[in-house]
Design a protein around this motif. Structure first.
Motif, PDB file in Angstrom:
ATOM      1  N   GLY A 103     -18.021   1.562  20.149  1.00 43.75           N
ATOM      2  CA  GLY A 103     -18.989   1.187  19.000  1.00 43.75           C
ATOM      3  C   GLY A 103     -18.272   1.363  17.347  1.00 43.75           C
ATOM      4  N   GLY A 104     -17.324   2.381  17.168  1.00 46.23           N
ATOM      5  CA  GLY A 104     -16.607   2.518  16.182  1.00 46.23           C
ATOM      6  C   GLY A 104     -15.815   1.411  15.845  1.00 46.23           C
ATOM      7  N   LEU A 105     -15.036   1.128  16.982  1.00 48.25           N
ATOM      8  CA  LEU A 105     -14.003  -0.117  16.712  1.00 48.25           C
ATOM      9  C   LEU A 105     -14.669  -1.452  16.297  1.00 48.25           C
ATOM     10  N   LEU A 106     -15.634  -1.929  16.995  1.00 48.32           N
ATOM     11  CA  LEU A 106     -16.784  -3.135  16.638  1.00 48.32           C
ATOM     12  C   LEU A 106     -17.149  -3.000  15.327  1.00 48.32           C
ATOM     13  N   SER A 107     -17.388  -1.616  14.773  1.00 45.64           N
ATOM     14  CA  SER A 107     -18.042  -1.664  13.461  1.00 45.64           C
ATOM     15  C   SER A 107     -16.898  -1.577  12.419  1.00 45.64           C
ATOM     16  N   ALA A 108     -15.736  -1.036  12.884  1.00 43.16           N
ATOM     17  CA  ALA A 108     -14.392  -1.466  11.834  1.00 43.16           C
ATOM     18  C   ALA A 108     -14.025  -2.750  11.715  1.00 43.16           C
ATOM     19  N   GLY A 109     -14.323  -3.630  12.780  1.00 44.41           N
ATOM     20  CA  GLY A 109     -13.991  -4.895  12.873  1.00 44.41           C
ATOM     21  C   GLY A 109     -14.913  -5.828  12.008  1.00 44.41           C
ATOM     22  N   ASP A 110     -16.244  -5.276  12.145  1.00 43.85           N
ATOM     23  CA  ASP A 110     -17.454  -5.918  11.220  1.00 43.85           C
ATOM     24  C   ASP A 110     -16.892  -5.766   9.604  1.00 43.85           C
ATOM     25  N   SER A 111     -16.558  -4.483   9.395  1.00 40.37           N
ATOM     26  CA  SER A 111     -15.815  -4.152   8.000  1.00 40.37           C
ATOM     27  C   SER A 111     -14.917  -5.212   7.629  1.00 40.37           C
ATOM     28  N   LEU A 112     -13.838  -5.378   8.505  1.00 38.98           N
ATOM     29  CA  LEU A 112     -12.721  -6.364   8.045  1.00 38.98           C
ATOM     30  C   LEU A 112     -13.107  -7.877   7.643  1.00 38.98           C
ATOM     31  N   LEU A 113     -14.000  -8.284   8.844  1.00 42.48           N
ATOM     32  CA  LEU A 113     -14.614  -9.418   8.522  1.00 42.48           C
ATOM     33  C   LEU A 113     -15.557  -9.454   7.242  1.00 42.48           C
ATOM     34  N   SER A 114     -16.290  -8.724   7.073  1.00 39.06           N
ATOM     35  CA  SER A 114     -17.199  -8.598   5.840  1.00 39.06           C
ATOM     36  C   SER A 114     -16.188  -8.725   4.668  1.00 39.06           C
ATOM     37  N   SER A 115     -15.196  -8.044   4.682  1.00 39.36           N
ATOM     38  CA  SER A 115     -14.216  -7.898   3.382  1.00 39.36           C
ATOM     39  C   SER A 115     -13.793  -9.609   3.230  1.00 39.36           C
ATOM     40  N   ILE A 116     -13.360  -9.982   4.356  1.00 40.58           N
ATOM     41  CA  ILE A 116     -12.885 -11.350   4.217  1.00 40.58           C
ATOM     42  C   ILE A 116     -14.110 -12.231   4.002  1.00 40.58           C
ATOM     43  N   TRP A 117     -15.289 -12.014   4.002  1.00 38.30           N
ATOM     44  CA  TRP A 117     -16.414 -12.655   3.835  1.00 38.30           C
ATOM     45  C   TRP A 117     -16.874 -12.629   2.279  1.00 38.30           C
ATOM     46  N   ALA A 151      -8.067  -8.192  -2.141  1.00 38.36           N
ATOM     47  CA  ALA A 151      -8.178  -8.529  -3.890  1.00 38.36           C
ATOM     48  C   ALA A 151      -7.010  -8.635  -4.351  1.00 38.36           C
ATOM     49  N   LEU A 152      -6.301  -7.397  -4.081  1.00 35.83           N
ATOM     50  CA  LEU A 152      -4.795  -7.208  -4.541  1.00 35.83           C
ATOM     51  C   LEU A 152      -3.891  -8.440  -4.525  1.00 35.83           C
ATOM     52  N   ILE A 153      -3.887  -8.640  -2.965  1.00 40.30           N
ATOM     53  CA  ILE A 153      -3.199  -9.876  -2.283  1.00 40.30           C
ATOM     54  C   ILE A 153      -3.350 -11.074  -2.875  1.00 40.30           C
ATOM     55  N   PHE A 154      -4.598 -11.336  -3.365  1.00 39.32           N
ATOM     56  CA  PHE A 154      -5.084 -12.692  -3.812  1.00 39.32           C
ATOM     57  C   PHE A 154      -5.421 -12.466  -5.472  1.00 39.32           C
ATOM     58  N   ARG A 155      -4.668 -11.659  -5.829  1.00 39.20           N
ATOM     59  CA  ARG A 155      -4.822 -11.163  -7.362  1.00 39.20           C
ATOM     60  C   ARG A 155      -6.182 -11.418  -7.906  1.00 39.20           C
ATOM     61  N   MET A 156      -7.209 -10.976  -7.220  1.00 37.91           N
ATOM     62  CA  MET A 156      -8.332 -10.838  -7.928  1.00 37.91           C
ATOM     63  C   MET A 156      -8.515  -9.427  -8.540  1.00 37.91           C
ATOM     64  N   GLU A 157      -7.568  -8.442  -8.342  1.00 34.11           N
ATOM     65  CA  GLU A 157      -7.877  -7.217  -8.944  1.00 34.11           C
ATOM     66  C   GLU A 157      -6.415  -6.758  -9.327  1.00 34.11           C
ATOM     67  N   LYS A 158      -6.409  -6.228 -10.371  1.00 32.19           N
ATOM     68  CA  LYS A 158      -5.037  -5.622 -10.884  1.00 32.19           C
ATOM     69  C   LYS A 158      -4.766  -4.325 -10.532  1.00 32.19           C
ATOM     70  N   LEU A 159      -3.640  -3.897 -10.172  1.00 36.66           N
ATOM     71  CA  LEU A 159      -3.327  -2.428 -10.015  1.00 36.66           C
ATOM     72  C   LEU A 159      -2.068  -1.711 -10.796  1.00 36.66           C
ATOM     73  N   ARG A 160      -2.571  -1.070 -12.081  1.00 35.91           N
ATOM     74  CA  ARG A 160      -1.736  -0.368 -12.831  1.00 35.91           C
ATOM     75  C   ARG A 160      -1.443   1.078 -12.583  1.00 35.91           C
ATOM     76  N   TRP A 161      -0.625   1.436 -11.714  1.00 41.30           N
ATOM     77  CA  TRP A 161      -0.358   2.857 -11.302  1.00 41.30           C
ATOM     78  C   TRP A 161      -0.375   3.670 -12.489  1.00 41.30           C
ATOM     79  N   ARG A 162       0.090   3.528 -13.695  1.00 42.98           N
ATOM     80  CA  ARG A 162      -0.157   4.432 -14.747  1.00 42.98           C
ATOM     81  C   ARG A 162      -1.163   4.587 -15.590  1.00 42.98           C
ATOM     82  N   HIS A 163      -2.258   3.803 -15.181  1.00 41.87           N
ATOM     83  CA  HIS A 163      -3.420   3.677 -15.899  1.00 41.87           C
ATOM     84  C   HIS A 163      -4.523   4.658 -14.941  1.00 41.87           C
ATOM     85  N   TYR A 164      -5.101   5.634 -15.830  1.00 43.94           N
ATOM     86  CA  TYR A 164      -6.301   6.169 -15.068  1.00 43.94           C
ATOM     87  C   TYR A 164      -7.265   5.523 -14.561  1.00 43.94           C
ATOM     88  N   SER A 165      -7.525   4.169 -15.018  1.00 43.54           N
ATOM     89  CA  SER A 165      -8.794   3.333 -14.444  1.00 43.54           C
ATOM     90  C   SER A 165      -8.257   3.087 -12.908  1.00 43.54           C
TER      91      SER A 165
END
Length: 352
Positions: A185-199, A122-136
């Motif tokens: 099993g952990g690696l396959l589940s981690a791969g699922d997480s990455l593809l879910s994020s892209i989805w 989301a940061l890469i595609f500018r869907m989210e903003k990150l301001r390090w000085r802000h508490y949020s």
């Protein structure tokens, strides 16, 4: 939480409830998948039948939808639906393999990588903003890290057994060593997480092009049925594996088709459209809590102290991110109000 709901009202309350239902449906899916693999039911055939049945159930809803208000279907849109389905098919195959090799709890815990992957994308595609000085922004980053830490506490630290029904039984069907099974099993589940994020990220652009959720879900499930069917025909050579019997396999197919696919896909797509990808991804940590309890009840898995501690850490991180999101939205609304022009009309006008 009360302050968060006060800030957002029904605009986020309904997506909040929708994501809770979607995560609960997925946690139930992990448990029934494990039960199915225990009974030697082929996971790839199960995916194909579940998707096919869900396609049939969704067809009337998509067909009788108010098509006059829908944009025309183009080849470009169909390609977008196909790519979404390809991501979904890949995640299904990975998570089924991950659960078979390890456990529902581990698979659910590794899905807590999804918020981190989604946040970075989301940061890469500018869907989210990150301001390090802000508490949020600091709360979102720290909350994501805390949630992931809680997930790994569940994996790496068992502790003493709090509740115990009976001794846990290994349901692994692939012939590897227990440690290698756990790692794969952990690696396959981690791969699922990455593809879910892209989805999640890609789903945002698709819903902007075509806002009719039920049609998007129908084509996703239709294309996933085709893709998973082709894959299953390649890897499953035993014709007897395709026979459907009145056993646990049929129950799993029905649950997957209605709850884990039909209802969950609709809720996920609708919530991404309403609240954004990061909001939806942050509900993944809640899934491990559901999975641990469902595994304890239906699989007889022991409930350990590490699971309790990890669940508490996950919840703390989850609410930290939600607080950060709510604070940012409140600040943005305040800025928008200040930018609004003030039309001052004099009480007394000159009358000529």
């Amino acid at each position: 939480m009360v302050q968060w709901l006060k800030w957002n009202g029904t605009n986020k309350l309904l997506p909040f409830a929708g994501m809770i239902v979607a995560v609960l449906a997925q946690s139930g899916s992990f448990v029934v998948i494990k039960l199915a693999t225990k009974d030697r039911i082929n996971k790839y055939v199960m995916v194909t039948y579940s998707m096919a049945l869900s396609t049939i159930l969704l067809l009337p809803f998509a067909f009788f939808n108010n098509r006059s208000q829908c944009p025309p279907l183009t080849f470009s849109l169909l390609c977008s639906f196909f790519f979404l389905a390809l991501l979904g098919t890949s995640t299904q195959i990975m998570i089924y393999g991950g659960i078979e090799l390890s456990s529902p709890t581990l698979a659910s815990a590794m899905l807590n990588l999804t918020p981190a992957f989604t946040f970075v994308l989301a940061l890469i595609f500018r869907m989210e903003k990150l301001r390090w000085r802000h508490y949020s922004s600091q709360a979102k980053v720290i909350g994501t890290i805390v949630s992931m830490t809680g997930a790994f506490v569940v994996i790496l630290y068992k502790g003493s057994s709090i509740f115990k029904i009976h001794s846990s039984t290994s349901y692994n069907t692939l012939q590897f060593s227990p440690n290698l099974n756990w790692i794969l099993g952990g690696l396959l589940s981690a791969g699922d997480s990455l593809l879910s994020s892209i989805w999640y990220i890609y789903q945002v652009s698709v819903t902007k092009k075509y806002p009719t959720v039920i049609v998007i879900v129908f084509f996703q499930v239709l294309f996933t049925t085709i893709q998973s069917g082709v894959f299953a025909l390649i890897v499953v050579r035993d014709s007897s594996a395709w026979k459907v019997k009145l056993d646990m396999g049929l129950i799993v197919i029905l649950y997957q088709a209605i709850g884990a696919i039909g209802i969950r896909y609709f809720l996920l797509t609708w919530c991404v459209q309403r609240a954004g990808p990061l909001f939806c991804a942050m509900f993944k940590p809640i899934g491990i809590i559901f999975t641990v309890f469902l595994g304890f009840i239906f699989l007889g898995d022991d409930f350990y102290l590490g699971s309790l501690i990890g669940a508490i850490i996950i919840v703390v991180g989850f609410y930290a991110v939600q607080w950060g999101k709510a604070s940012e939205e409140k600040a943005e609304r305040g800025i928008e109000k200040l930018k609004m022009p003030c039309n001052v009309v004099p009480l007394l006008q000159n009358i000529e």
